[in-house]
Design an enzyme around this catalytic site. Structure first.
Site, PDB file in Angstrom:
ATOM      1  N   GLN A 290       1.705  -1.440  12.464  1.00 19.20           N
ATOM      2  CA  GLN A 290       2.698  -1.592  13.527  1.00 19.20           C
ATOM      3  C   GLN A 290       2.085  -1.222  14.875  1.00 19.20           C
ATOM      4  O   GLN A 290       1.349  -0.246  14.979  1.00 19.20           O
ATOM      5  CB  GLN A 290       3.889  -0.690  13.219  1.00 19.20           C
ATOM      6  CG  GLN A 290       5.125  -0.959  14.057  1.00 19.20           C
ATOM      7  CD  GLN A 290       6.359  -0.275  13.479  1.00 19.20           C
ATOM      8  OE1 GLN A 290       6.389   0.098  12.317  1.00 19.20           O
ATOM      9  NE2 GLN A 290       7.373  -0.106  14.295  1.00 19.20           N
TER      10      GLN A 290
ATOM     11  N   SER B  46      -1.782   1.875   7.509  1.00 16.67           N
ATOM     12  CA  SER B  46      -0.337   2.073   7.332  1.00 16.67           C
ATOM     13  C   SER B  46       0.306   0.808   6.763  1.00 16.67           C
ATOM     14  O   SER B  46       0.023   0.412   5.642  1.00 16.67           O
ATOM     15  CB  SER B  46       0.289   2.505   8.658  1.00 16.67           C
ATOM     16  OG  SER B  46       1.633   2.879   8.502  1.00 16.67           O
ATOM     17  N   LEU B  47       1.160   0.142   7.527  1.00 15.18           N
ATOM     18  CA  LEU B  47       1.768  -1.113   7.117  1.00 15.18           C
ATOM     19  C   LEU B  47       0.727  -2.096   6.595  1.00 15.18           C
ATOM     20  O   LEU B  47       0.967  -2.850   5.641  1.00 15.18           O
ATOM     21  CB  LEU B  47       2.506  -1.726   8.312  1.00 15.18           C
ATOM     22  CG  LEU B  47       2.778  -3.230   8.307  1.00 15.18           C
ATOM     23  CD1 LEU B  47       3.818  -3.563   7.260  1.00 15.18           C
ATOM     24  CD2 LEU B  47       3.209  -3.697   9.690  1.00 15.18           C
TER      25      LEU B  47
ATOM     26  N   ARG C 148      10.764  -1.599   3.471  1.00 17.98           N
ATOM     27  CA  ARG C 148      10.110  -0.428   4.065  1.00 17.98           C
ATOM     28  C   ARG C 148      10.555  -0.249   5.508  1.00 17.98           C
ATOM     29  O   ARG C 148      10.873   0.858   5.945  1.00 17.98           O
ATOM     30  CB  ARG C 148       8.594  -0.615   3.995  1.00 17.98           C
ATOM     31  CG  ARG C 148       7.747   0.501   4.614  1.00 17.98           C
ATOM     32  CD  ARG C 148       6.276   0.082   4.506  1.00 17.98           C
ATOM     33  NE  ARG C 148       5.363   1.154   4.884  1.00 17.98           N
ATOM     34  CZ  ARG C 148       4.834   1.320   6.093  1.00 17.98           C
ATOM     35  NH1 ARG C 148       5.167   0.461   7.067  1.00 17.98           N
ATOM     36  NH2 ARG C 148       3.981   2.305   6.346  1.00 17.98           N
TER      37      ARG C 148
ATOM     38  N   HIS D 102       4.780   8.918   8.759  1.00 20.11           N
ATOM     39  CA  HIS D 102       3.762   9.652   7.999  1.00 20.11           C
ATOM     40  C   HIS D 102       3.936  11.170   8.132  1.00 20.11           C
ATOM     41  O   HIS D 102       2.979  11.905   8.353  1.00 20.11           O
ATOM     42  CB  HIS D 102       2.359   9.206   8.418  1.00 20.11           C
ATOM     43  CG  HIS D 102       2.148   7.738   8.252  1.00 20.11           C
ATOM     44  ND1 HIS D 102       2.089   7.133   7.019  1.00 20.11           N
ATOM     45  CD2 HIS D 102       2.057   6.729   9.168  1.00 20.11           C
ATOM     46  CE1 HIS D 102       1.943   5.826   7.176  1.00 20.11           C
ATOM     47  NE2 HIS D 102       1.935   5.558   8.470  1.00 20.11           N
TER      48      HIS D 102
ATOM     49  N   GLN E  29       2.370   7.281   0.819  1.00 23.63           N
ATOM     50  CA  GLN E  29       1.893   6.979   2.169  1.00 23.63           C
ATOM     51  C   GLN E  29       2.919   7.265   3.263  1.00 23.63           C
ATOM     52  O   GLN E  29       2.567   7.671   4.369  1.00 23.63           O
ATOM     53  CB  GLN E  29       1.459   5.508   2.228  1.00 23.63           C
ATOM     54  CG  GLN E  29       0.739   5.114   3.487  1.00 23.63           C
ATOM     55  CD  GLN E  29       1.120   3.708   3.951  1.00 23.63           C
ATOM     56  OE1 GLN E  29       2.209   3.478   4.413  1.00 23.63           O
ATOM     57  NE2 GLN E  29       0.187   2.780   3.804  1.00 23.63           N
TER      58      GLN E  29
END
Length: 292
Positions: free
Chosen positions: A9, A87-88, A112, A195, A244
């Site tokens: 993102q 991440s994503l 998500r 996170h 995660q």
């Protein structure tokens, strides 16, 4: 060996994916399938929408995922020896190495995004980028802040660590980081403490979605944010994906392990060139390029 890396993102931009859509029939089919799965025309927002429209979490995450995955799947160069995602981007990487079907990956990313948005509304929170301090010093300062959630969230490259936590906690942390000699301690324009433990409500929802999704053995290893080392075992991949959301993104360590395991060339698949810059700061001798 070639490593394919996928952004997260923040990599989005107005007009993203339009060239893919118009120039590659296979890409057009995947974009149209995405519109059906999401039940709204995300292509309209990606191709013609404003930057503000693209910043909405329920749009941003699927948009970056789609651009990244479709770029990789429709590329003639697509033969990675290993993959990783920031991440994503980890979901994009898992479609690229065949652990997830395109449709299932998109559904998980959408779920998500919605779960993270809800978690942000439950716990108003934020993140900040800390530049110019060793990771160990940032970690130590975070641990001194009592009564607030403040944790390391993104180990992006040496000297660049993003922290995550409550609004007041991040404000206090930024002041302490500057006093300790940080070049910058910059609050980020994000809607929540990604996170971090404040994402626990989202983790619970995503866990259920992941357990109800079929995963396959990937055709090459993924270096996941949580473990940072090569993974091909499906159950381990699922556990790491679930963890995660509340654990830090260890990008520095992941790239270091890919290099140790033979990665020479890093290809960024998706919008922007952020990961190319980070990889170069982590390993100056790496060859970096973009598929965009």
């Amino acid at each position: 060996m070639v490593a394919y890396v996928f952004p997260g993102q923040g990599a989005q931009y107005p007009g993203m994916g339009k060239e893919l859509y118009t120039q590659k029939p296979e890409a057009k089919k995947l974009f149209e399938l995405a519109n059906e799965i999401l039940d709204f025309k995300i292509t309209d927002i990606m191709f013609e929408g404003t930057a503000d429209a693209l910043k909405q979490t329920n749009v941003t995450q699927p948009a970056v995922f789609l651009h990244s995955v479709i770029t990789a799947l429709t590329s003639e160069k697509f033969q990675p020896d290993m993959v990783a995602g920031h991440s994503l981007g980890e979901f994009s990487a898992l479609v690229a190495n065949k652990a997830l079907r395109f449709e299932d990956g998109l559904r998980l990313v959408h779920q998500r995004a919605l779960a993270m948005q809800e978690a942000c509304e439950i716990n108003p929170s934020t993140m900040a980028a800390i530049l110019g301090l060793p990771d160990e010093q940032v970690e130590a300062i975070c641990s001194t802040i009592v009564g607030h959630v403040v944790v390391p969230a993104n180990y992006n490259c040496p000297g660049q660590l993003v922290i995550s936590g409550s609004l007041e906690g991040i404000q206090i942390a930024c002041e302490k980081m500057k006093a300790a000699g940080a070049k910058r301690a910059l609050p980020l324009p994000v809607g929540g403490a990604f996170h971090s433990p404040l994402m626990e409500p989202a983790r619970v929802k995503l866990e259920s979605a992941i357990h109800s999704t079929t995963f396959s053995t990937p055709n090459c290893p993924i270096y996941q944010n949580v473990s940072t080392t090569a993974v091909k075992d499906v159950e381990t991949i699922k556990r790491n994906l679930i963890a995660q959301l509340t654990a830090p993104v260890k990008w520095t360590q992941s790239v270091q392990h890919m290099v140790q395991d033979g990665a020479v060339t890093f290809m960024e698949c998706g919008p922007g060139k952020v990961l190319q810059g980070l990889v170069k700061k982590i390993h100056k001798e790496a060859e970096v390029d973009s598929m965009e």
